[in-house]
Design a protein around this motif. Structure first.
Motif, PDB file in Angstrom:
ATOM      1  N   LYS A 858       0.821  -1.214   0.000  1.00 18.77           N
ATOM      2  CA  LYS A 858       0.000   0.000   0.000  1.00 18.77           C
ATOM      3  C   LYS A 858       0.857   1.267   0.000  1.00 18.77           C
ATOM      4  CE  LYS A 858      -3.677  -2.275   2.656  1.00 18.77           C
ATOM      5  NZ  LYS A 858      -4.364  -2.331   3.978  1.00 18.77           N
ATOM      6  N   LEU A 859       2.063   1.186   0.553  1.00 20.45           N
ATOM      7  CA  LEU A 859       2.920   2.363   0.679  1.00 20.45           C
ATOM      8  C   LEU A 859       3.436   2.784  -0.702  1.00 20.45           C
ATOM      9  CD1 LEU A 859       4.177   4.319   2.761  1.00 20.45           C
ATOM     10  CD2 LEU A 859       6.203   2.843   2.780  1.00 20.45           C
ATOM     11  N   LYS A 860       3.038   3.975  -1.129  1.00 21.67           N
ATOM     12  CA  LYS A 860       3.415   4.455  -2.460  1.00 21.67           C
ATOM     13  C   LYS A 860       4.465   5.571  -2.414  1.00 21.67           C
ATOM     14  CE  LYS A 860       0.212   1.783  -4.184  1.00 21.67           C
ATOM     15  NZ  LYS A 860       0.603   0.518  -4.854  1.00 21.67           N
ATOM     16  N   THR A 861       4.495   6.334  -1.337  1.00 22.14           N
ATOM     17  CA  THR A 861       5.417   7.475  -1.246  1.00 22.14           C
ATOM     18  C   THR A 861       6.189   7.415   0.060  1.00 22.14           C
ATOM     19  OG1 THR A 861       3.971   8.900  -2.568  1.00 22.14           O
ATOM     20  CG2 THR A 861       5.603  10.002  -1.192  1.00 22.14           C
ATOM     21  N   LEU A 862       7.510   7.546  -0.023  1.00 25.15           N
ATOM     22  CA  LEU A 862       8.369   7.561   1.165  1.00 25.15           C
ATOM     23  C   LEU A 862       9.384   8.690   0.999  1.00 25.15           C
ATOM     24  CD1 LEU A 862       9.376   6.299   3.839  1.00 25.15           C
ATOM     25  CD2 LEU A 862      10.851   4.808   2.441  1.00 25.15           C
ATOM     26  N   LYS A 863       9.381   9.643   1.948  1.00 28.89           N
ATOM     27  CA  LYS A 863      10.296  10.777   1.879  1.00 28.89           C
ATOM     28  C   LYS A 863      11.282  10.674   3.049  1.00 28.89           C
ATOM     29  CE  LYS A 863       6.822  13.724  -0.329  1.00 28.89           C
ATOM     30  NZ  LYS A 863       7.390  13.665  -1.675  1.00 28.89           N
ATOM     31  N   LEU A 864      12.551  10.495   2.707  1.00 28.55           N
ATOM     32  CA  LEU A 864      13.604  10.319   3.708  1.00 28.55           C
ATOM     33  C   LEU A 864      14.698  11.380   3.584  1.00 28.55           C
ATOM     34  CD1 LEU A 864      14.031   6.435   3.431  1.00 28.55           C
ATOM     35  CD2 LEU A 864      12.929   7.692   5.298  1.00 28.55           C
ATOM     36  N   GLY A 865      14.422  12.453   2.857  1.00 26.60           N
ATOM     37  CA  GLY A 865      15.421  13.486   2.636  1.00 26.60           C
ATOM     38  C   GLY A 865      15.893  14.128   3.936  1.00 26.60           C
ATOM     39  N   HIS A 866      17.084  14.777   3.880  1.00 26.07           N
ATOM     40  CA  HIS A 866      17.655  15.499   5.023  1.00 26.07           C
ATOM     41  C   HIS A 866      17.977  14.564   6.193  1.00 26.07           C
ATOM     42  CE1 HIS A 866      16.314  19.060   2.843  1.00 26.07           C
ATOM     43  NE2 HIS A 866      15.090  18.563   2.823  1.00 26.07           N
ATOM     44  N   ASN A 867      18.295  13.320   5.895  1.00 22.22           N
ATOM     45  CA  ASN A 867      18.721  12.357   6.925  1.00 22.22           C
ATOM     46  C   ASN A 867      20.114  11.820   6.573  1.00 22.22           C
ATOM     47  OD1 ASN A 867      16.469  12.016   8.900  1.00 22.22           O
ATOM     48  ND2 ASN A 867      15.316  11.476   7.048  1.00 22.22           N
ATOM     49  N   GLU A 868      20.844  11.387   7.598  1.00 23.50           N
ATOM     50  CA  GLU A 868      22.221  10.903   7.399  1.00 23.50           C
ATOM     51  C   GLU A 868      22.247   9.385   7.145  1.00 23.50           C
ATOM     52  OE1 GLU A 868      25.080  12.812   7.546  1.00 23.50           O
ATOM     53  OE2 GLU A 868      23.819  14.598   7.672  1.00 23.50           O
ATOM     54  N   ILE A 869      21.476   8.941   6.167  1.00 21.50           N
ATOM     55  CA  ILE A 869      21.405   7.498   5.937  1.00 21.50           C
ATOM     56  C   ILE A 869      22.614   6.983   5.157  1.00 21.50           C
ATOM     57  CG2 ILE A 869      18.892   7.469   6.072  1.00 21.50           C
ATOM     58  CD1 ILE A 869      18.774   7.343   3.065  1.00 21.50           C
ATOM     59  N   GLY A 870      23.285   7.859   4.393  1.00 18.72           N
ATOM     60  CA  GLY A 870      24.532   7.503   3.727  1.00 18.72           C
ATOM     61  C   GLY A 870      24.403   6.409   2.684  1.00 18.72           C
ATOM     62  N   ASP A 871      25.567   6.008   2.167  1.00 23.49           N
ATOM     63  CA  ASP A 871      25.598   4.979   1.120  1.00 23.49           C
ATOM     64  C   ASP A 871      25.058   3.645   1.610  1.00 23.49           C
ATOM     65  OD1 ASP A 871      26.752   6.743  -0.709  1.00 23.49           O
ATOM     66  OD2 ASP A 871      28.779   6.285  -0.028  1.00 23.49           O
ATOM     67  N   ALA A 872      25.399   3.292   2.863  1.00 18.90           N
ATOM     68  CA  ALA A 872      24.968   1.992   3.402  1.00 18.90           C
ATOM     69  C   ALA A 872      23.444   1.915   3.467  1.00 18.90           C
ATOM     70  CB  ALA A 872      25.577   1.781   4.789  1.00 18.90           C
ATOM     71  N   ALA A 901      29.634   5.671  -4.455  1.00 17.59           N
ATOM     72  CA  ALA A 901      29.726   4.284  -3.990  1.00 17.59           C
ATOM     73  C   ALA A 901      28.402   3.539  -4.079  1.00 17.59           C
ATOM     74  CB  ALA A 901      30.251   4.263  -2.553  1.00 17.59           C
ATOM     75  N   CYS A 902      27.278   4.296  -3.953  1.00 18.21           N
ATOM     76  CA  CYS A 902      25.978   3.604  -3.987  1.00 18.21           C
ATOM     77  C   CYS A 902      25.237   3.839  -5.294  1.00 18.21           C
ATOM     78  CB  CYS A 902      25.114   4.038  -2.806  1.00 18.21           C
ATOM     79  SG  CYS A 902      24.555   5.744  -2.904  1.00 18.21           S
ATOM     80  N   CYS A 903      25.847   4.564  -6.243  1.00 21.15           N
ATOM     81  CA  CYS A 903      25.142   4.882  -7.488  1.00 21.15           C
ATOM     82  C   CYS A 903      24.903   3.643  -8.348  1.00 21.15           C
ATOM     83  CB  CYS A 903      25.916   5.950  -8.268  1.00 21.15           C
ATOM     84  SG  CYS A 903      25.706   7.601  -7.529  1.00 21.15           S
ATOM     85  N   GLY A 904      25.778   2.658  -8.254  1.00 16.91           N
ATOM     86  CA  GLY A 904      25.541   1.409  -8.986  1.00 16.91           C
ATOM     87  C   GLY A 904      24.294   0.719  -8.487  1.00 16.91           C
ATOM     88  N   ASP A 905      24.107   0.714  -7.145  1.00 17.07           N
ATOM     89  CA  ASP A 905      22.904   0.106  -6.565  1.00 17.07           C
ATOM     90  C   ASP A 905      21.661   0.878  -6.991  1.00 17.07           C
ATOM     91  OD1 ASP A 905      24.036  -1.930  -4.350  1.00 17.07           O
ATOM     92  OD2 ASP A 905      25.305  -0.158  -4.423  1.00 17.07           O
ATOM     93  N   LEU A 906      21.760   2.228  -6.993  1.00 19.89           N
ATOM     94  CA  LEU A 906      20.620   3.037  -7.418  1.00 19.89           C
ATOM     95  C   LEU A 906      20.268   2.747  -8.872  1.00 19.89           C
ATOM     96  CD1 LEU A 906      21.035   6.664  -5.951  1.00 19.89           C
ATOM     97  CD2 LEU A 906      19.009   5.219  -5.827  1.00 19.89           C
TER      98      LEU A 906
END
Length: 992
Positions: A858-872, A901-906
Motif C-alpha cells: 500500500k505504501l506508495k510514497t516515502l520521503k527520507l530526505g535530510h537524513n544521514e542514511i549515507g551509502d549503506a 559508492a551507492c550509485c551502482g545500486d541506485l
C-alpha cells in the motif's frame, strides 16, 4: 582670493569697530615682531600718531594682500575681539566662495521663475519650519552617518523644498557652519550621459575664479550632495557590485550615482535625497542608515493660507476656499501643494472670465483636464480650432517622446522634431505649461508632462506618421499594469482617465475640436490580450490596474475589464487603497479568488470617528463582493488585521446564503477580534470546505471556540490548517475531541506547533476512534521524539482512513522509526504516504524501512530526505526496490550524504523496479562518473522513472549535456529541481 577680499572689502570697517583703548593696543602689537608669520614690525614712528585710516594703509603697505588679513585676524584674538575675528572669517569665506555666489544667483532665479508654487517667504518658513528642524538635526556633528531621504508623492513639495534649501545655504541662512559646499544634482538630467566623472559633472557649475574641486574634496565632511529626480532615471543603479571610489575617473553614470548613494565614493560626505513612491521601492534599500523625513502636504489651515496668498483679495480667496472645502474630494486632493496650485490656477482663470466656480474634480485626471482646458482656453482664443489642435498635439507629442526616451529637458531640435517652433515654445511658456531653462525648455512640472503625454493618445489619429520613439497604447498599458516600477505608470493612469466619455466630452467642448473615440476600446483590447496570456496575467499588478480603472469612474468599462480576471491579488494600506479596491471589486462579476493583504486599516487609532466609520462603509462594500459573485470560492487574507467591527462585517457577508465561499485562508493574521464571530461564520456557511489560520496566534480560548465549532453537526470543514498557531500540548485535548467525533474532517495540518509527546498521545487516542475519518495529518516541527512512536504505531494499526502522515523535522531517531516499521509491516496498516524528512535517521534504520517496502504494497510514497542514511542506507533501500513485491512510486532522498559508492545500486534499482516513478536526489553533489552510471540506467528501456529531482545547473557543462541527452532520448522523463518547491509548501500545510 584673499587679495580680492582685502582690496574689495578693506580693513577700515573692522578697525572702526575698535574702541579707543582697543585700537591703541592693536597699534602697540603691530610695533612688536610678528614671530608667528616671520614678519618685521611696522616702525613705531609711523604708527604712533596714525589714525584708523592710516593704519589700514600701513597694513596694506607693509603686509600686502593676504598677509595683512592674516595679521589683522591674529591681532583681533589678542585684544579679545573674537567677535570681529568670527565675522571677518565668515565674510571672507562668503566673499572667497564664488561658487556660493553663483549658486545664490542660479537658485534665486529658479525659485522665482521655475518653481510652480511661488509662495511668500513667511508662508514657506511657517509651513516648513518643522522639516527645517529635522534637517538641521540630521546633520549635526554628533550624527555618525549623514544620509537624509525626503519621502512624498508627486507634487507634495520635495523638489520645492530642495531648491529652497539650496538657496538658503547659498544665502548663508542654513548650515552656515556645517557645509562649505553644497552640490545640487538633477539625476534625471543625466539620462543622456552614458559616461562621465563626478569631477566633470560638478564642473558645469564651477566658477573659473574659484579654488579647484580637488582641493574641496580633500575635506569631504564639509560637502553635501542634494539629489532629485530618481523617479525619471533612465538606467538602473548598481547594488554593491561594480562600485567605485574614484571621483576623477570617467565611468558609467550609473556607477557614479550608485557609488555616491552607497557611500563608496566620498563616504564622509552627506546626502539629501528626494524619493517618491516608485523610487523608494527601487533605491531606498541601497542607502546606509538613512533618516527618513516624510512630506505630508498642506494642512487645512495651510490650504486656506495658500489660497489667501494666491488670490490676494480677501473676498475672492474666501469664496474659492469655501468652494474647495465644500467639495469633499477636491478638498482632500488639495493637501498636495501642486494640486492646490492647479486648482487655484483654474479658479483664477474662471473668475477672470466671469464664470462660475465649477471644476470637474472627482479624481486627479479630471482635475488635470480642467487645468489644461482653462490655460489652453486663455491662450488660444485667437487661433482657429485646426491650428489649436495641431499645436496641442505637437506639444503632447513632445511630452510623450520625452517620457518614453527619459527626456525632460528639451532643446530646439527636440521641439523642431515634434513640429514646434521656438515661438510656439514661448507661447506654451506664457500659458505656464512650459518654462525656459537657459536655451532649453522643460514642462512646468513632471506631472504636467506625464498628463500631456497621455493626451497624445487622445489626439493621435490612425493616419498620422508614427513616431518610433513613442510606444503604442498596448505597450503603455503593459508598462502600467505589468511593469509598474517604470516611470510610465502615471502616464498610463492618466491615459485610462482621459479615455472616459465624460472627460473626452469635456475636452472636446473646451478645445472646440474632435478627439479620438477609440482610446478606451484599444485599452480594453490590450487588457483582454494580457489576461489571455498566462505569463502576463500572473504578472499583472492589480494595485496599478485598480488605480487606472478608478480614474475612469465608468462602471461599465470597469465591469468589462474586471470580467477578464477571475483571480485578484491586492494590497490595502490606507483608506485610498480601500476606496479604490471596493470600487473595482464590486464591478467584478466573475471573481473566484481574492488574495488580499490589509494593513493599517483596522483597528483604527486615528481618534476620528467619522474617518473610522467611512472605512467601515467601504469595507462593507468590498465584503459585498463575496455575496454578489456567484462563482466566488477563495478568500486569502495575509498579514492582515481586523477589529471587532470589521470582523463582524466580514462574518455577516460570509454567512449569507448567497456566499459560495469554499476556502477561507487567514495567513499570519495580526488580530481577528479574538472572539467566536469568525468560527460562527465557519459554522453557518455550508459551502466552506477549507479553513487555514496558518501563522495566526491562537489563545487557549480561541482553540476551544474553534473546536466547539468543528464538533457541531452543521460544520462542513474538510481541510483544517493550523500550522504555526501557537497550539500547545494542553490544547491537544480540544483538538482530539474534534477528531473523535467529526467524520467530515479529512485533512489536518498542525505543523510548527509545540505539541510535544504529551500532546501527541492525546491526539493518538482520538485517531484510533472509529468515528475519526482523518486522511492526512501534517506534524512537521512539532517537537516530537521517539517516545511518541509507540502511540503513533498503534494509530497505524487501527486507523482505516489515515493515508498520509507527515512526521518530518521531529527527533524520532532510529529507535522511533524502527517502532513505526513494526506497524507499517502489518497488513492492517493503510498508510500510502510517509514523510520522515529530517528525523535524525542513520543507516541503522534502513534495514527495517527496507523490510516495510518489501511487505507493504500500500505504501506508495516515502520521503527520507535530510537524513544521514549515507551509502549503506541507500544500498539497503535499493535492495528492497529490486524486490518484486515492492510497489513504491515516489522516493525522496534530497540532501542525503550519498556518493558514487551507492550509485551502482541506485542504477540497478531504477532498472529493476517497475513502479518507481519519482526519485528526488536534489542538492546532492555527485561526481560526473556517478551521474554517468545513473544516466545509463535512466536510458535503459526497462526504467520506468518519470521524474528525477536533480539540480542540473550545479554540474559542469559536460555533465549537464549528458543529462539533457538522456531527457531527449527518454521523452517521458523530466530532470529538474523546481517541481519540488511545491512540496515544501505542502509540508508546511499551507497548500493541501
Amino acid at each position: 582670493m584673499a587679495e580680492s577680499f582685502f582690496s574689495d572689502f578693506g580693513l577700515l570697517w573692522y578697525l572702526k569697530e575698535l574702541r579707543k583703548e582697543e585700537f591703541w593696543k592693536f597699534k602697540e602689537l603691530l610695533k612688536q615682531p610678528l614671530e608667528k608669520f616671520e614678519l618685521k614690525p611696522i616702525p613705531w614712528a609711523e604708527l604712533k600718531k596714525a589714525s584708523k585710516e592710516d593704519v589700514a594703509k600701513l597694513l596694506d603697505k607693509h603686509y600686502p594682500g593676504k598677509q595683512a588679513w592674516e595679521v589683522t585676524l591674529h591681532l583681533f584674538l589678542q585684544i579679545d575681539r573674537k567677535d570681529l575675528w568670527t565675522k571677518a572669517q565668515e565674510e571672507m569665506r562668503n566673499k572667497l566662495n564664488p561658487y556660493r555666489k553663483h549658486m545664490k544667483e542660479k537658485f534665486q532665479l529658479i525659485w522665482e521663475k521655475e518653481t510652480c508654487l511661488p509662495v511668500p517667504e513667511h508662508f514657506y518658513k511657517e509651513t516648513m519650519k518643522n522639516k527645517y528642524k529635522e534637517l538641521n538635526g540630521a546633520y549635526t556633528a554628533a550624527a555618525r552617518l549623514h544620509t537624509v531621504v525626503l519621502e512624498g508623492s508627486d507634487g507634495i513639495g520635495k523638489t520645492t523644498l530642495l531648491r529652497k534649501v539650496m538657496l538658503d545655504w547659498a544665502e548663508g541662512n542654513l548650515w552656515k557652519d556645517r557645509f562649505t559646499f553644497v552640490f545640487f544634482l538633477n539625476v534625471y538630467e543625466m539620462n543622456g550621459v552614458t559616461e562621465t566623472s563626478l569631477l566633470e559633472l560638478l564642473s558645469r557649475d564651477w566658477p573659473e575664479s574659484s579654488e579647484t574641486i580637488e582641493d574641496i574634496f580633500s575635506q569631504p565632511e564639509g560637502i553635501l550632495f542634494i539629489m532629485d529626480g530618481f523617479e525619471h532615471l533612465k538606467f538602473n543603479l548598481k547594488f554593491k557590485a561594480d562600485l567605485s571610489d574614484d571621483w576623477r575617473r570617467q565611468q558609467p553614470t550609473s556607477i557614479i550615482l550608485s557609488s555616491l548613494l552607497q557611500k563608496k565614493m566620498l563616504p564622509e560626505c552627506s546626502l539629501l535625497i528626494a524619493l517618491g513612491k516608485l523610487a523608494m521601492q527601487k533605491h531606498y534599500f541601497m542607502l546606509q542608515h538613512p533618516k527618513l523625513i516624510k512630506l505630508s502636504g498642506f494642512t487645512e489651515s495651510e490650504k486656506k493660507s495658500y489660497i489667501s496668498y494666491y488670490f490676494g483679495e480677501k473676498n475672492k480667496a474666501l469664496k474659492v476656499f469655501n468652494f474647495v472645502r465644500d467639495s469633499g474630494p477636491l478638498f482632500i486632493l488639495c493637501h498636495n501643494p501642486f494640486i492646490c496650485w492647479l486648482v487655484c490656477t483654474c479658479m483664477k482663470r474662471r473668475l477672470e472670465r466671469g464664470e462660475d466656480l465649477e471644476i470637474n474634480s472627482q479624481n486627479t485626471t479630471s482635475l488635470y483636464a480642467s487645468f489644461l482646458t482653462n490655460v489652453f482656453k486663455a491662450g488660444s482664443q485667437s487661433f482657429v480650432p485646426k491650428v489649436n489642435r495641431a499645436r496641442l498635439k505637437n506639444l503632447c507629442a513632445l511630452a510623450a517622446e520625452g517620457v518614453w526616451t527619459y527626456t525632460f529637458v528639451f532643446c530646439h531640435e527636440d521641439l523642431r522634431r515634434n513640429g514646434l517652433s521656438e515661438s510656439e515654445g514661448l507661447m506654451w511658456v506664457d500659458m505656464r505649461l512650459l518654462q525656459r531653462r537657459g536655451d532649453c525648455f522643460t514642462f512646468i512640472h513632471l506631472c504636467i508632462q506625464e498628463f500631456c503625454a497621455a493626451m497624445f493618445y487622445l489626439l493621435k489619429r490612425p493616419k498620422d506618421n508614427p513616431n518610433s520613439a513613442i510606444g503604442s497604447i498596448t505597450q503603455l498599458v503593459k508598462a502600467t499594469v505589468i511593469q509598474p516600477q517604470t516611470h510610465l505608470t502615471q502616464v498610463g493612469i492618466f491615459m485610462f482617465g482621459i479615455s472616459a466619455e465624460e472627460i473626452v466630452s469635456m475636452l472636446e467642448t473646451s478645445f472646440g475640436f474632435p478627439l479620438s473615440k477609440d482610446l478606451q476600446q484599444e485599452i480594453t483590447q490590450s487588457l483582454k490580450s494580457l489576461s489571455q496570456c498566462e505569463a502576463d496575467r500572473e504578472a499583472i499588478g492589480f494595485q496599478e490596474l485598480f488605480v487606472s480603472l478608478f480614474e475612469t469612474q465608468e462602471k461599465e468599462f470597469v465591469t468589462q475589464v474586471m470580467n477578464f480576471f477571475e483571480e485578484v491579488f491586492i494590497y490595502i494600506g490606507n483608506i485610498e487603497h480601500l476606496v479604490i479596491a471596493s470600487f473595482c471589486l464590486k464591478h467584478c462579476r466573475g471573481l473566484t479568488t481574492l488574495r488580499m493583504c490589509m494593513e493599517n486599516i483596522f483597528p483604527d487609532d486615528s481618534g476620528c470617528a467619522s474617518g473610522y466609520n467611512e472605512k467601515l462603509v467601504y469595507w462593507r462594500e468590498l465584503c459585498s463582493v463575496f455575496i454578489t459573485n456567484k462563482d466566488f470560492q477563495i478568500l486569502d487574507m495575509e498579514n492582515s488585521s481586523l477589529d471587532n467591527a470589521s470582523l463582524a462585517i466580514l462574518c455577516k457577508a460570509l454567512t449569507q446564503p448567497a456566499c459560495k465561499l469554499r476556502k477561507l485562508i487567514f495567513t499570519s493574521m495580526l488580530n481577528f477580534g479574538h472572539d467566536s464571530e469568525l468560527f460562527k461564520a465557519v459554522l453557518h456557511n455550508p459551502h466552506l470546505k477549507l479553513l487555514s489560520l496558518y501563522g495566526t496566534s491562537l489563545s487557549h480560548t480561541d482553540v476551544r471556540h474553534l473546536c466547539e465549532t468543528l464538533k457541531h453537526p452543521m460544520c462542513k470543514i474538510e481541510e483544517l490548517i493550523l500550522g504555526k498557531c501557537d497550539i500547545s500540548s494542553e490544547d491537544c485535548e480540544d483538538v482530539a475531541s474534534v477528531l473523535a467525533c467529526n467524520s467530515t474532517l479529512k485533512h489536518l495540518s498542525l505543523v510548527e506547533n509545540s505539541l510535544r509527546d504529551e500532546g501527541m498521545m492525546l491526539l493518538c487516542e482520538a485517531l484510533k476512534h472509529p468515528h475519526c475519518a482523518l486522511e492526512t495529518l501534517m506534524l512537521m516541527y512539532c517537537c516530537l521524539t521517539c517516545v511518541s512512536c509507540d502511540s503513533i504505531s498503534q494509530v497505524l494499526l487501527c486507523s482505516k482512513s489515515l493515508s498520509l502522515l507527515d512526521l518530518s523535522s521531529n527527533a524520532l531517531e532510529d529507535n522511533g522509526v524502527v517502532s513505526l516499521c513494526g506497524a507499517l509491516k502489518h497488513p492492517a496498516c493503510s498508510i500510502q504516504e510517509l514523510w520522515l524528512m529530517g528525523c535524525f535517521l542513520t543507516s541503522d534504520s534502513c534495514k527495517d524501512i527496507a523490510a516495510v517496502l518489501i511487505c507493504n504494497e500500500k505504501l506508495k510514497t516515502l520521503k527520507l530526505g535530510h537524513n544521514e542514511i549515507g551509502d549503506a542506507g541507500v544500498r539497503q533501500l535499493c535492495a528492497a526496490l529490486k524486490h518484486p513485491n515492492c510497489k513504491l512510486e515516489q522516493l525522496g532522498l534530497q540532501t542525503c550524504p550519498i556518493t558514487r559508492a551507492c550509485c551502482g545500486d541506485l542504477a540497478a534499482a531504477l532498472v529493476a523496479c517497475k513502479t518507481l516513478r519519482s526519485l528526488n536526489l536534489d542538492w546532492i553533489t555527485l561526481e560526473p562518473d556517478a551521474v554517468a552510471v545513473l544516466c545509463e540506467a535512466l536510458s535503459h528501456p526497462d526504467c520506468a522513472l518519470q521524474m528525477l529531482g536533480l539540480h542540473k545547473s550545479g554540474f559542469d557543462e559536460e555533465t549537464q549535456k549528458m543529462l539533457m541527452s538522456v531527457e531527449e532520448k527518454m521523452p517521458h522523463l523530466t530532470i529538474s529541481h523546481e517541481p519540488w518547491i511545491d512540496e515544501e509548501y505542502k509540508i508546511r500545510g499551507v497548500l493541501l
